[in-house]
Design an enzyme around this catalytic site. Structure first.
Site, PDB file in Angstrom:
ATOM      1  N   THR A  16       0.933  -1.058   0.128  1.00 33.53           N
ATOM      2  CA  THR A  16       0.233   0.022   0.428  1.00 33.53           C
ATOM      3  C   THR A  16       1.138   1.403   0.151  1.00 33.53           C
ATOM      4  O   THR A  16       0.562   1.974  -0.657  1.00 33.53           O
ATOM      5  CB  THR A  16      -0.767  -0.131   1.406  1.00 33.53           C
ATOM      6  N   SER A  61       1.529  -7.086  -0.824  1.00 34.42           N
ATOM      7  CA  SER A  61       2.330  -8.494   0.127  1.00 34.42           C
ATOM      8  C   SER A  61       1.231 -10.138   0.408  1.00 34.42           C
ATOM      9  O   SER A  61       1.678 -10.443   0.812  1.00 34.42           O
ATOM     10  CB  SER A  61       2.824  -8.240   1.974  1.00 34.42           C
ATOM     11  N   THR A  94       1.958  -4.103   3.951  1.00 29.89           N
ATOM     12  CA  THR A  94       1.477  -4.744   5.517  1.00 29.89           C
ATOM     13  C   THR A  94       1.375  -5.747   6.167  1.00 29.89           C
ATOM     14  O   THR A  94       1.650  -6.575   7.170  1.00 29.89           O
ATOM     15  CB  THR A  94       0.726  -3.386   6.414  1.00 29.89           C
ATOM     16  N   ASP A  95       0.705  -6.602   5.011  1.00 28.17           N
ATOM     17  CA  ASP A  95      -0.681  -7.615   5.488  1.00 28.17           C
ATOM     18  C   ASP A  95       1.139  -9.079   5.364  1.00 28.17           C
ATOM     19  O   ASP A  95       0.669  -9.766   6.585  1.00 28.17           O
ATOM     20  CB  ASP A  95      -1.250  -7.988   4.279  1.00 28.17           C
TER      21      ASP A  95
END
Ligand code: SIN
Length: 328
Positions: A16, A61, A94-95
Site C-alpha cells: 500500500t 504482500s 503491511t499484510d
C-alpha cells in the site's frame, strides 16, 4: 538532515505504501505496488543523503512468496556488503510485513541496520502515512551504528520477534512487546539494539548463499485450534501423497488443542512430520508442560513460526543432520 557521506539503499517490494488510487477521493479503492520506490523517495526530497533505490518487486504482500524473498535477500546481501552503505530500507505491504521481518532477522548474519516499513493508506490518499513512515525509516537507516533488522511504523521502532499486525484499518496497525519511539531510537542506536536483544532470537543455521539456491520448499502447513475442531484437515492431509513435512498449530490459550486435533497431529508426528505449537493469542508465549506429547513450542506468532520452521527444515535438509532438530 545533515550531510552524510554514507549511502542508504531503499528496496521496494510493493504494498500500500506504493499503492495508487485512480480516484483519490475513493482512496480505499487502490492497487498495491503501483508506484516505483524511486518515485516514493523522490517525493520526500531527502536532503544531505546519498540514496539508492531499487524495485525488487511491485506486489501486494498477500502474494509474498519464497521466490520474491530470495530476490530480496539477494539484493540486501549485495548492498549490505558495500562498506559505504550505512543501512537499507525495505518498503513492504503491511499484510505479511512481519513474516518478511522475521525471515530477514533469522537469515541475515550481519547486524547492519535493515529497516522494513509500509503504510496503511495508498500513496495518493489524502491521509497517506507512507511518506512519514518512509522518512523515519530512512533516517534510522542513515544513523551511524548498527540496529540489525527492525520495523518502523507510525512513529515507532519494533523488533521482528514480537511484531504483529493487529489492526487492518488504523494507521497504527502494528504492535510489539517493546516498541521504541523513533526519536530516542535514532538518538541512541546502541540502546535500541540492547533493548531488543532481550527478545527471543531465532537464528537459522543456514548460509544466505544456500538459501538463494533453494528451488524446492518444504510444505509446512498452519492449522488452528477452535471450537468443534476435530482434526479432519490434518488427518486428510497426512494421508495424501504430498503430506506436509511440518505443522505449525495455532493453539488456544497456552497452545492447547482439542482432543481430535491433538490426536491427528500426534499421528502426523509419528509419521515423521515436525509439529510446533504456538498460540492464537497475540500476546504471551506458549510454555511446554511436562508430559506434552507435542512437546515443541515456539514463542513466535503462528505465521512467523511457519517461516522459521520452514527455514529450520531446510537448514536440516541442507546439512543432512539426521534427526537433530534445530530449535526455531
Ligand atoms: C499489502 O500488504 O501489500 C497490501 C496492504 C498493505 O500494504 O497495507
Amino acid at each position: 538532515m545533515t550531510e552524510n557521506k554514507s549511502r542508504v539503499v531503499v528496496l521496494g517490494t510493493g504494498g500500500t505504501i506504493a499503492g495508487w488510487a485512480p480516484d483519490p477521493k475513493q482512496a480505499h479503492q487502490y492497487r498495491a505496488g503501483e508506484v516505483a520506490v524511486g518515485d516514493l523517495v523522490k517525493a520526500l526530497a531527502p536532503q544531505g543523503l546519498h540514496i539508492e533505490t531499487e524495485d525488487v518487486a511491485r506486489i501486494d504482500s498477500k502474494n509474498m512468496n519464497w521466490t520474491v524473498w530470495q530476490q530480496l535477500v539477494a539484493r540486501l546481501t549485495y548492498w549490505l556488503a558495500h562498506d559505504d552503505v550505512q543501512g537499507v530500507v525495505v518498503t513492504h505491504g503491511t499484510d505479511t510485513l512481519e513474516e518478511t521481518a522475521i525471515l530477514l532477522h533469522s537469515l541475515l548474519k550481519g547486524d547492519k541496520t535493515v529497516v522494513i516499513t509500509g503504510a496503511m493508506r495508498a500513496a495518493n490518499a489524502p491521509d497517506c502515512d507512507g511518506p512519514v513512515n518512509l522518512q523515519d525509516a530512512i533516517r534510522l537507516a542513515a544513523t551511524p551504528g548498527r540496529a540489525g533488522v527492525v520495523a518502523v511504523f507510525a512513529g515507532h521502532v519494533h523488533a521482528p520477534a514480537s511484531l504483529t499486525k493487529l489492526d487492518c484499518q488504523s494507521l497504527r496497525a502494528f504492535a510489539s512487546s517493546d516498541p521504541v519511539p523513533i526519536e530516542p531510537a535514532i538518538e541512541n542506536l546502541t540502546a535500541l539494539r540492547e533493548r531488543f536483544s532481550g527478545q527471543p532470537d531465532h537464528p537459522v543455521d543456514m548460509d544466505v548463499s544456500a538459501f538463494l539456491q533453494v528451488t524446492a520448499w518444504p510444505r509446512v502447513e498452519l492449522v488452528h485450534n477452535h471450537a468443534a475442531q476435530d482434526g479432519w484437515l490434518v488427518r486428510t492431509l497426512i494421508a495424501s501423497p504430498d503430506a506436509p513435512e511440518a505443522w505449525v498449530v495455532a493453539g488456544t490459550g497456552n497452545g492447547t488443542l482439542s482432543q481430535g486435533l491433538e490426536d491427528a497431529l500426534i499421528q502426523a508426528q509419528e509419521k515423521g512430520a515436525w509439529v510446533w505449537r504456538t498460540s492464537r493469542c497475540p500476546w504471551g508465549s506458549v510454555q511446554a508442560q511436562r508430559g506434552d506429547r507435542l512437546s515443541q513450542v515456539c514463542a513466535l506468532n503462528p505465521c512467523k513460526a511457519r517461516v522459521v520452521v520452514t527455514l529450520a527444515l531446510l537448514a536440516l535438509a541442507l546439512k543432512q543432520q539426521g534427526l537433530a532438530r534445530p530449535l526455531p
